[in-house]
Write a protein that holds these residues in place. Structure first.
Motif, PDB file in Angstrom:
ATOM      1  N   VAL A 119      -4.349 -16.276  -4.207  1.00 55.89           N
ATOM      2  CA  VAL A 119      -2.975 -16.031  -4.623  1.00 55.89           C
ATOM      3  C   VAL A 119      -2.056 -16.670  -3.574  1.00 55.89           C
ATOM      4  CG1 VAL A 119      -3.194 -13.709  -3.652  1.00 55.89           C
ATOM      5  CG2 VAL A 119      -1.254 -14.226  -5.105  1.00 55.89           C
ATOM      6  N   GLY A 120      -0.964 -17.233  -4.055  1.00 54.19           N
ATOM      7  CA  GLY A 120      -0.055 -17.986  -3.189  1.00 54.19           C
ATOM      8  C   GLY A 120       0.423 -17.187  -1.997  1.00 54.19           C
ATOM      9  N   CYS A 121       0.943 -16.018  -2.237  1.00 54.11           N
ATOM     10  CA  CYS A 121       1.359 -15.136  -1.148  1.00 54.11           C
ATOM     11  C   CYS A 121       1.559 -13.761  -1.737  1.00 54.11           C
ATOM     12  CB  CYS A 121       2.671 -15.598  -0.506  1.00 54.11           C
ATOM     13  SG  CYS A 121       3.243 -14.499   0.809  1.00 54.11           S
ATOM     14  N   LEU A 122       1.028 -12.754  -1.072  1.00 52.58           N
ATOM     15  CA  LEU A 122       1.174 -11.385  -1.575  1.00 52.58           C
ATOM     16  C   LEU A 122       2.382 -10.700  -0.968  1.00 52.58           C
ATOM     17  CD1 LEU A 122      -2.567 -10.439  -1.402  1.00 52.58           C
ATOM     18  CD2 LEU A 122      -1.223 -10.410  -3.496  1.00 52.58           C
ATOM     19  N   GLY A 123       3.036 -11.395  -0.047  1.00 56.06           N
ATOM     20  CA  GLY A 123       4.203 -10.789   0.593  1.00 56.06           C
ATOM     21  C   GLY A 123       3.823  -9.619   1.479  1.00 56.06           C
ATOM     22  N   ALA A 124       2.606  -9.632   2.004  1.00 59.38           N
ATOM     23  CA  ALA A 124       2.188  -8.572   2.911  1.00 59.38           C
ATOM     24  C   ALA A 124       1.764  -9.233   4.221  1.00 59.38           C
ATOM     25  CB  ALA A 124       1.047  -7.767   2.297  1.00 59.38           C
ATOM     26  N   CYS A 125       2.637 -10.109   4.714  1.00 62.98           N
ATOM     27  CA  CYS A 125       2.296 -11.021   5.803  1.00 62.98           C
ATOM     28  C   CYS A 125       1.950 -10.297   7.107  1.00 62.98           C
ATOM     29  CB  CYS A 125       3.432 -12.006   6.031  1.00 62.98           C
ATOM     30  SG  CYS A 125       3.950 -12.826   4.507  1.00 62.98           S
ATOM     31  N   ALA A 126       2.436  -9.066   7.257  1.00 64.16           N
ATOM     32  CA  ALA A 126       2.126  -8.337   8.482  1.00 64.16           C
ATOM     33  C   ALA A 126       0.660  -7.939   8.509  1.00 64.16           C
ATOM     34  CB  ALA A 126       2.993  -7.090   8.592  1.00 64.16           C
ATOM     35  N   LEU A 127       0.007  -7.996   7.357  1.00 66.98           N
ATOM     36  CA  LEU A 127      -1.377  -7.546   7.270  1.00 66.98           C
ATOM     37  C   LEU A 127      -2.341  -8.721   7.347  1.00 66.98           C
ATOM     38  CD1 LEU A 127      -0.823  -5.211   4.177  1.00 66.98           C
ATOM     39  CD2 LEU A 127      -0.538  -4.625   6.568  1.00 66.98           C
ATOM     40  N   ALA A 128      -1.837  -9.909   7.609  1.00 71.19           N
ATOM     41  CA  ALA A 128      -2.627 -11.133   7.506  1.00 71.19           C
ATOM     42  C   ALA A 128      -3.833 -11.144   8.452  1.00 71.19           C
ATOM     43  CB  ALA A 128      -1.737 -12.339   7.823  1.00 71.19           C
TER      44      ALA A 128
END
Lengths: 163, 615
Positions: A119-128
């Motif tokens: 998926v392009g981005c889940l918008g949960a970047c702090a969890l990367a």
């Protein structure tokens, strides 16, 4: 498989949407929610019901990443390939999962247990780097964590819910 | 809730609710955004409920489930009001202690306080924590205070006041004028003046007119819109109502990504509450203004963030852009005049109406007004959402708020603006950020994604990453984007595999400029930016891949030997411990070695090696 499929739901759904503008995408979303994919036999019914060419229906199905033309696995694994996940090694995570399940992204294992997607981005970047399995977010994923999770799922154990 | 039919009823209700929220009541605020939920905040909330009940405090202590507080890195986040004590990484086990010690006795629990990783200093109050101290949280102010599923909370903090002021005290022209004077520019990336856009649509001939909220936040690395929709959906609705009144639209659409389930849920709740209360619907508050909002769920296509593609998608077609003009203001959705703004843009509007354009335009730089929310992520200590005034420097955001790269690693570049943006190196970190300065540096404001990279990130690989993304998402309508970016991807991939040639750099530059000049939509025209900006600042890195067949960042797999340099090896055995494939052999006091037939090239050893001994 399609021959035996009960398409009552498709017909029912079309009755509700017949008169509405811009109905194709919501109709496809509902159908997929019900069958978990868009059965081939449904395409002609949709085309007829909404009075648009079947080619257009098919065009929309294949244009959007969200629609599937084949049944998917019991467990849906989505690997986030957004920028934050990428710089924290999500490509490697994806390769490891592909290797373990012996499938490519977008494919389903033969036993219909796993489907692997990116998926392009889940918008949960702090969890990367993050992966989502059956709606549960797994944060800061490592090679070892994947081993644990896949083993647990293969043995028929359900995931521990976060929510 | 009972329907309200006039301004008097609205004012009365507001007064009652404000009194309710002004009480100095003990409140335990728990973040229920996507980040904190993933780190377990729902269980923490349940534990608080049980514990408060057990302690017999149900009448005096209130628990609030709020939207995202921004500091996702440290979730689950708990704040205690009215003192504003900030507890981070709270687990279910900590709950009884918080009730017993902090709520009952007023003591602080040391281990839950935030500690600065560098200075080791601990912080008690939210506003003192360095992550928050340098921010200017206007749009986000209520995110950490209100329960997004309760319209009462929003009203209690002054919600819908701006809308009521607009429809009762201002003409549509005055609203447009106020927004124009504020200098607000589109937060979705383009940076066009919002008031001007509204004016075009308002003056366009044809009826009905449509208002669209672009919540198709597809830029990888940007999640402020998600957070706003999840945490304060009424703020966005209020902005839309004001815009609808200003341009003369009676129907609004919110086009939201299907990947944001919580945002969709909270929006649906907010719309239903607005209708029940009479803030949305026919003859709002007894006036002759009517407005309703519908949600359209996206179906997974990045290009739908482009306005003409988005409208095609709402119409049920493939989301493909079309040439402009005609602009949407003249011929948009269903061929009617339409105005489309981004989520964050709408969220700015109520503040401009309530506090005035004068107040708003004092924040920011000469040509970029107000605050901007950035999604700070990647190799940085404090990941999360930060709202800062325009004109702040990148260094302040990355180092003062973000705490710099973790483990003391060296900063290398920051990527701004996603697939349409660029990478900015250290030497430009002190430039004040606004729309125009970023463009001159080869990046863009974009929607506000800000990905920090350290020495272990390869800039050629980053360029390749974005090209791959664009290739996946290109709609295929125009040739420069469909084929041009494919050729660029092939060239850059070749370089990362050590098969690049010197002439490739010139070819890349030429292709990039051609695509910029000829692609149909914004997605295609900006697609070469990641390559152009890395070529501009990191040409040496490209050359190392091409001429020396070496990746200086140790990132490109084809250029790593996966061998241990025995001279550098510290003989610590960490690589053996972390290898998931069992490919490392090591004995105490001897150098490690890697069995290449077992190695899966996952680079876990490289990431963990303290001596950079794996080459």
């Amino acid at each position: 498989m399609d021959a035996k499929l009960d398409l009552t739901y498709v017909n029912m759904m079309l009755q509700d949407y017949k008169q509405k503008r811009g109905a194709l995408i919501p109709v496809l979303q509902k159908i997929q929610e019900y069958y978990a994919y868009i059965p081939e036999a449904a395409v002609d019914l949709i085309a007829e019901g909404l009075n648009i060419p079947a080619s257009e229906v098919y065009g929309v199905i294949t244009f959007y990443a969200q629609f599937y033309t084949h049944p998917r696995g019991k467990h849906l694994i989505r690997v986030c390939r957004g920028t934050a996940c990428h710089v924290k090694g999500s490509k490697t995570i994806l390769e490891i999962i592909k290797d373990k399940l012996s499938i490519k992204e977008g494919d389903t294992t033969e036993d219909l247990l796993f489907t692997l997607e990116t998926v392009g981005c889940l918008g949960a970047c702090a969890l990367a780097p993050v992966i989502v399995i059956d709606g549960y977010y797994y944060d800061k994923v490592t090679a070892q964590k994947i081993d644990d999770i896949l083993n647990r799922l293969s043995q028929g154990n359900e995931l521990q819910s976060h929510t | 809730m009972k329907k309200i039919n006039s301004r008097e009823e609205f004012d009365q209700l507001k007064k009652e609710l404000e009194m309710l929220y002004n009480q100095n009541k003990k409140r335990i605020i728990v973040c229920k955004g996507t980040g904190c939920t993933a780190s377990g905040s729902v269980k923490v909330i349940e534990a608080f409920e049980q514990e408060i009940e057990r302690a017999g405090l149900s009448d005096t202590v209130e628990i609030k489930r709020t939207g995202c507080h921004g500091f996702c890195e440290k979730g689950p986040i708990v704040a205690i009001l009215p003192e504003d004590i900030f507890y981070q990484q709270v687990s279910v086990e900590d709950v009884p202690e918080i009730i017993e010690r902090t709520i009952r006795k007023g003591d602080l629990i040391d281990k839950l306080l935030y500690q600065d990783p560098k200075t080791k200093q601990k912080y008690v109050y939210t506003h003192d924590v360095p992550f928050y101290a340098k921010q200017k949280r206007i749009i986000f102010h209520h995110n950490g205070l209100i329960d997004p599923t309760r319209i009462e909370d929003y009203l209690g903090f002054g919600g819908y006041e701006a809308f009521v002021k607009a429809i009762f005290e201002m003409t549509p022209e005055e609203v447009i004028d106020e927004v124009k004077k504020s200098g607000l520019r589109g937060r979705g990336g383009g940076g066009f003046l919002t008031g001007l856009k509204w004016e075009f649509c308002s003056k366009a001939k044809g009826k009905p007119k449509y208002l669209i909220c672009n919540a198709d936040e597809g830029d990888p690395g940007a999640f402020m819109d998600r957070s706003l929709l999840e945490g304060n959906p009424h703020l966005v609705l209020e902005g839309m109502l004001i815009a609808g009144y200003a341009i003369g639209a009676h129907r609004g659409y919110i086009y939201v990504r299907a990947e944001y389930p919580l945002a969709i849920t909270n929006l649906k709740i907010a719309i239903a509450q607005g209708q029940e209360l009479g803030i949305l619907g026919q003859n709002i508050l007894g006036t002759d203004f009517s407005f309703d909002v519908m949600i359209k769920e996206g179906a997974g296509a990045f290009v739908c963030g482009e306005e003409t593609a988005l409208m095609a998608s709402i119409e049920g077609r493939r989301g493909m852009p079309r040439p402009r003009p005609p602009f949407p203001a003249v011929k948009g959705l269903w061929g009617k005049p339409s105005n489309i703004n981004n989520v964050e843009t709408f969220a700015n509007v109520p503040f401009i109406i309530t506090k005035g354009s004068q107040w708003y335009s004092e924040i920011g730089t000469e040509k970029s007004k107000g605050t901007k929310i950035f999604a700070l992520a990647g190799k940085v200590n404090n990941t999360g959402l930060v709202e800062v005034p325009m004109g702040i420097t990148l260094r302040e955001i990355i180092f003062d708020i973000g705490g710099g790269p973790p483990k003391g690693r060296k900063f290398k570049a920051v990527q701004l603006g996603g697939p349409s943006g660029g990478c900015i190196p250290e030497e430009h970190l002190d430039v004040p950020i606004d729309y125009d300065s970023l463009i001159s540096l080869g990046a863009i404001m974009g929607s506000g994604g800000m990905i920090v990279m350290d020495a272990a990130n390869c800039m050629v690989d980053v360029a390749r990453f974005f090209l791959e993304f664009i290739q996946n998402e290109s709609c295929g309508k125009c040739i420069p984007c469909r084929i041009g970016t494919k050729r660029m991807l092939e060239i850059v991939t070749r370089i990362t595999e050590g098969k690049g040639e010197e002439a490739d750099l010139e070819l890349l530059q030429e292709l990039a400029e051609g695509i910029k000049a000829t692609a149909l939509c914004g997605l295609g025209q900006t697609a070469p930016n990641p390559v152009l900006s890395t070529l501009r600042y990191f040409a040496d890195e490209y050359r190392a891949h091409i001429l020396e067949k070496r990746c200086p960042a140790h990132c490109c797999i084809a250029l790593i030997k996966f061998e241990v340099d025995v001279d550098l090896c510290k003989r610590c055995g960490l690589c053996k411990k972390v290898c998931p494939a069992g490919a490392v052999s090591w004995m105490p006091k001897t150098a490690a070695s890697i069995n290449k037939s077992l190695c899966i090239k996952c680079k876990t050893c490289i990431e963990n090696c303290p001596a950079q001994a794996i080459i």
